[in-house]
Design a protein around this motif. Structure first.
Motif, mmCIF file in Angstrom:
data_model
loop_
_atom_site.group_PDB
_atom_site.id
_atom_site.type_symbol
_atom_site.label_atom_id
_atom_site.label_comp_id
_atom_site.label_asym_id
_atom_site.label_seq_id
_atom_site.Cartn_x
_atom_site.Cartn_y
_atom_site.Cartn_z
ATOM 1 N N GLU A 73 0.892 -1.168 -0.192
ATOM 2 C CA GLU A 73 -0.055 0.047 0.019
ATOM 3 C C GLU A 73 0.720 1.196 0.093
ATOM 4 O O GLU A 73 2.102 1.132 0.054
ATOM 5 C CB GLU A 73 -0.903 0.051 1.151
ATOM 6 C CG GLU A 73 -0.340 0.017 2.599
ATOM 7 C CD GLU A 73 -1.099 -0.335 3.726
ATOM 8 O OE1 GLU A 73 -2.352 -0.699 3.367
ATOM 9 O OE2 GLU A 73 -0.900 0.297 4.920
ATOM 10 N N VAL A 74 0.229 2.343 0.047
ATOM 11 C CA VAL A 74 0.977 3.771 -0.195
ATOM 12 C C VAL A 74 0.253 4.600 0.776
ATOM 13 O O VAL A 74 -1.072 4.829 1.076
ATOM 14 C CB VAL A 74 0.634 4.571 -1.515
ATOM 15 C CG1 VAL A 74 1.367 5.810 -1.318
ATOM 16 C CG2 VAL A 74 1.287 3.501 -2.450
ATOM 17 N N SER A 75 1.376 5.092 1.892
ATOM 18 C CA SER A 75 0.860 5.848 2.962
ATOM 19 C C SER A 75 0.480 7.392 2.631
ATOM 20 O O SER A 75 1.117 7.651 1.264
ATOM 21 C CB SER A 75 1.490 5.963 4.057
ATOM 22 O OG SER A 75 2.787 6.824 3.936
ATOM 23 N N VAL A 76 -0.639 7.774 3.050
ATOM 24 C CA VAL A 76 -1.017 9.123 2.872
ATOM 25 C C VAL A 76 -1.233 10.181 4.003
ATOM 26 O O VAL A 76 -1.547 9.668 5.006
ATOM 27 C CB VAL A 76 -2.463 9.219 1.921
ATOM 28 C CG1 VAL A 76 -2.865 10.369 1.681
ATOM 29 C CG2 VAL A 76 -2.545 8.140 0.898
ATOM 30 N N HIS A 77 -0.387 11.184 3.877
ATOM 31 C CA HIS A 77 -0.555 12.404 4.708
ATOM 32 C C HIS A 77 -0.775 13.701 4.282
ATOM 33 O O HIS A 77 -0.275 13.799 3.192
ATOM 34 C CB HIS A 77 0.961 12.336 5.507
ATOM 35 C CG HIS A 77 1.176 11.194 6.430
ATOM 36 N ND1 HIS A 77 1.820 10.064 5.793
ATOM 37 C CD2 HIS A 77 1.080 10.837 7.692
ATOM 38 C CE1 HIS A 77 1.877 9.059 6.862
ATOM 39 N NE2 HIS A 77 1.650 9.647 8.016
#
Length: 156
Positions: A73-77
């Motif tokens: 997955e790809v973390s989003v901030h």
């Protein structure tokens, strides 16, 4: 996946009938996207703009996307004020939608961009904005994409 009955309309990055993505934002004291609201038959541009505009809606000035291959997955901030607030992660396919379109929709670097080369977009409530992005290296030496959002005073 639903059947497409009409061909693509050139120059449109979003479907004419409006957004099919409905990100769900909740939380206190900082807003968090808890569901990206992405249906099966979403247009890549529609999804990309729904992420950008969800960030604008909650007052974010930047979006940091960090691939986490070990989790798939790809973390989003979202940067809200001086804090980077974690959001629901993206799948690799969702990240792909955004990564592919960034090269087409982002304004060039500030060193070579004239006012005529800025690509403006409008939110559903007619707020104008543009964006830039860059690849950055984080403190743990991982690579991330940083998208900077620039709302403007002019409305469309």
């Amino acid at each position: 996946m639903s059947e497409q009955t009409t061909g693509p309309v050139q120059q449109l990055l979003r479907p004419e009938e409006g957004s099919k993505c409905q990100p769900l934002v909740a939380g206190y004291p900082y807003p968090r996207v808890i569901d990206w609201g992405m249906p099966e038959d979403v247009n890549a541009g529609d999804f990309t703009f729904s992420v950008l505009e969800a960030a604008l809606e909650v007052g974010a000035s930047e979006i940091q996307l960090t691939p986490l291959p070990e989790y798939g997955e790809v973390s989003v901030h979202f940067r809200i004020g001086s804090e980077f607030i974690g959001q629901k992660p993206l799948t690799q396919i969702q990240f792909g939608f955004i990564a592919i379109l960034l090269a087409h929709i982002a304004t060039l670097s500030p060193y070579s961009a004239s006012r005529d080369s800025i690509r403006y977009f409008y939110t559903s409530d007619h707020r104008q904005y543009y964006l830039r992005f860059s690849k950055i290296r984080l403190g743990d030496h991982t690579t991330a994409i940083l998208i900077r959002l620039f709302p403007t005073e002019e409305a469309g």
